[in-house]
Write a protein that holds these residues in place. Structure first.
Motif, PDB file in Angstrom:
ATOM      1  N   HIS A 160      -1.020   4.012  -3.485  1.00 49.76           N
ATOM      2  CA  HIS A 160      -1.478   2.778  -2.849  1.00 49.76           C
ATOM      3  C   HIS A 160      -1.178   1.545  -3.717  1.00 49.76           C
TER       4      HIS A 160
ATOM      5  N   ASP B 203       5.558   7.777   1.401  1.00 51.52           N
ATOM      6  CA  ASP B 203       4.831   8.660   2.319  1.00 51.52           C
ATOM      7  C   ASP B 203       3.835   7.858   3.150  1.00 51.52           C
ATOM      8  N   LYS B 204       3.234   6.859   2.520  1.00 53.28           N
ATOM      9  CA  LYS B 204       2.305   5.961   3.197  1.00 53.28           C
ATOM     10  C   LYS B 204       2.662   4.540   2.791  1.00 53.28           C
TER      11      LYS B 204
ATOM     12  N   GLU C 168       0.827  -1.210   0.000  1.00 51.64           N
ATOM     13  CA  GLU C 168       0.000   0.000   0.000  1.00 51.64           C
ATOM     14  C   GLU C 168       0.871   1.274   0.000  1.00 51.64           C
TER      15      GLU C 168
ATOM     16  N   SER D  17       2.514   4.765  -1.152  1.00 54.40           N
ATOM     17  CA  SER D  17       2.169   5.991  -1.896  1.00 54.40           C
ATOM     18  C   SER D  17       3.333   6.956  -1.787  1.00 54.40           C
TER      19      SER D  17
END
Length: 621
Positions: free
Chosen positions: A397, A432-433, A382, A384
């Motif tokens: 994602h 970042d994620k 996931e 990003s």
């Protein structure tokens, strides 16, 4: 009648702004500016001490000798003046003054020798100090996070820091001359104060306006420099792009010479205009400070004359005072000149220091875990990533698993996030994620050097290093003392014949611009870039458009090499040449930062999705 072409547009207005940029004089008062001198002197001393302690000690000893010599000369000048200006035959008066004159001569000789030794010590410190500052700047840029290059103002701050490196060449010399002038001023001022307490304060008043003017002039100069940083940065870039032989064909064949020269002249004119605008301010500062200083200087000489005429000091003391005034005046003038230079240098050093601090903040601080040397599985969970200043993520994602022995092709339209995904997989960027793991080790917690020690990357814009052919393959990291593995890597991509044909073989410098250097074609350079990655034998191999400039034979050589080495590594190929994806075990199709399809070639080619559409378009060309 042919239509009239519009004139070329002017260069864009460039401002030295952004997140990291702040003018250090923006809110500084005159008092705050003056208070910088001690800190600059302390910083210079500390940097010099770290560079060469013996030379610094020699400088300090010589400075004390210069001060002592000046004090002795002035003191014995008064002693010599007593008999010289007394009564009696001239021969007797000179004989009586001779011992003092000998002491003065010896002190002058010691002062000259000490001054020469100061220059020697400066010559020992300055080259290494400048090299150290330059190296620190290069290292800071190289070790910063890759995302730093996208930070607003990063390039401008780097340009400002370059000026700090340049000014470091005169930093020690200015500090040495400043302290020498300070010592001479103190000794001469002490003599003047003994002769009469009014003399030294008046002399200081005569020089203070010049000091204030010098500091204000330095401020104006720096403000002009600060305003021109952005334009100078872009002008330097444009200079390189316009004059490098690598792009000379494009410049000439597209008729760009006139526009590039227009652009360069327009930028230069804008820089000059800001400089010339500051000239009247500089003139006003110099005239005001010189006039005020002249008034106080006239007062100093008038006071000395009044003291001598009224008998408040005898003739011998008055003669000594003349010498002391001249010495003090010269010392004070040097103090002002080099103090202002140090203040000026301090501004640029502050720019350099702030950039180094910024680069240090942006250096990887991801943890100390060791990434697996022979990674068997890479998982993207996931993940990003969004570039600074962009409205949408480049990778959005994405989840993906890569395994050893597998060749994975990544395809998609321009801007779909393919290259960004490879940067996340190699840890050049951190998500970042979500997260990216190598055999369970999160790259955000791993020492990046252990990650990059296990990767091989051929980017779209690969470097054409001005190094020998051998170093262009090994990248300065040879695996053995012999050239066998180098030739093996070159054989793999079909470059042996081309390298053997060079005048010096592997020892040939690949830089046509340099004496004795040779140049390769675009396709040969790309083959060489592929040989670098293959030479490393990395557990993770990523090739981003690896055959875009190659002929059919070179393309086939590289694809065969991928098949031959695939069992020992994870291989990722980013390509727009969809026929080449047949070599892959799995194809990943990206669009708008997401994975929209994945599977083997035959399945996707007949799947009716984006891959099939792009494949059909490529066959129609």
């Amino acid at each position: 009648m042919a239509p009239v072409s519009p004139p070329p547009p002017p260069p864009a207005e460039l401002r030295f702004e952004g997140n990291p940029g702040k003018n250090p004089l923006g809110e500084a008062s005159f008092r705050q500016m003056g208070s910088r001198l001690p800190s600059v002197l302390a910083r210079t001393t500390r940097m010099a001490w770290e560079t060469d302690r013996r030379a610094v000690l020699l400088l300090l000893v010589c400075q004390l000798l210069v001060g002592a010599g000046s004090a002795v000369q002035l003191a014995f000048t008064a002693t010599a003046m007593q008999p010289v200006l007394g009564n009696g035959p001239a021969a007797d008066r000179l004989r009586a003054a001779l011992p003092a004159l000998v002491v003065i001569a010896v002190a002058a000789a010691v002062t000259r020798v000490a001054t020469a030794l100061c220059s020697y010590a400066d010559g020992r410190i300055t080259p290494r100090l400048t090299t150290g500052a330059d190296t620190a700047l290069v290292e800071a840029v190289c070790r910063a996070e890759a995302v730093a290059y996208a930070e607003p103002g990063f390039a401008d701050r780097q340009e400002a820091a370059e000026m700090g490196v340049t000014r470091s060449r005169t930093m020690v010399q200015d500090a040495t001359r400043f302290t020498a002038a300070l010592v001479r001023m103190v000794t001469a001022g002490g003599v003047l104060s003994v002769l009469h307490p009014l003399m030294f304060p008046l002399l200081v008043l005569a020089v203070v306006p010049a000091g204030a003017g010098a500091v204000l002039s330095a401020r104006v100069t720096y403000e002009t420099h600060y305003a021109n940083v952005g334009d100078r940065n872009v002008r330097q870039m444009m200079r390189w792009w316009s004059t490098t032989p690598k792009y000379s064909d494009e410049v000439r064949a597209n008729g760009m010479t006139g526009y590039l020269l227009h652009w360069y002249r327009a930028l230069s004119a804008r820089i000059d205009r800001r400089t010339l605008t500051a000239a009247p301010r500089m003139l006003r500062i110099v005239l005001a400070s010189s006039a005020l200083g002249g008034v106080f200087l006239v007062g100093t000489w008038a006071t000395l004359a009044w003291l001598a005429v009224t008998g408040r000091v005898d003739l011998a003391a008055a003669a000594t005072a003349v010498v002391a005034v001249q010495t003090s005046l010269a010392a004070l003038s040097q103090l002002v000149i080099h103090g202002a230079a140090m203040f000026h240098t301090g501004l640029y050093l502050a720019d350099m220091r702030s950039f180094l601090d910024l680069a240090h903040e942006l250096a990887p601080k991801r943890g100390e875990l060791t990434a697996p040397a022979q990674v068997a599985e890479i998982r993207v969970d996931e993940a990003s990533y969004q570039y600074p200043g962009k409205d949408s993520p480049a990778v959005d994602h994405v989840s993906l698993t890569l395994r050893r022995g597998e060749i994975v092709a990544v395809v998609g339209e321009n801007g779909s996030g393919k290259s960004t995904l490879t940067r996340l997989i190699t840890g050049i960027y951190l998500a970042d994620k979500g997260r990216v793991t190598w055999d369970g080790v999160d790259l955000a917690t791993a020492d990046p050097d252990t990650v990059w020690g296990s990767t091989g990357l051929v980017p779209q814009n690969f470097a054409q290093w001005p190094l020998r052919a051998r170093e262009n393959v090994t990248l300065g990291q040879p695996r053995t003392v012999d050239d066998g593995p180098v030739w093996d890597a070159l054989d793999t991509v079909g470059m042996r014949d081309a390298i053997e044909a060079l005048p010096g073989g592997l020892d040939t410098l690949l830089a046509r611009e340099l004496w004795g250097g040779c140049e390769l074609s675009g396709g040969q350079w790309q083959r060489l870039a592929c040989s670098r990655a293959l030479y490393r034998r990395p557990p993770l191999l990523i090739l981003d458009e690896p055959t875009s400039q190659m002929d059919v034979r070179g393309e086939r050589d590289v694809l065969d090499a991928l098949k031959a080495t695939a069992a020992d590594q994870i291989t990722v190929v980013v390509t727009h040449q969809l026929e080449n994806t047949k070599v892959a075990d799995r194809i990943i199709v990206m669009r708008h930062g997401r994975i929209t399809e994945q599977g083997p070639y035959e399945e996707l080619a007949h799947g009716g999705g984006l891959f099939a559409e792009l494949l059909a378009l490529s066959k129609d060309r």
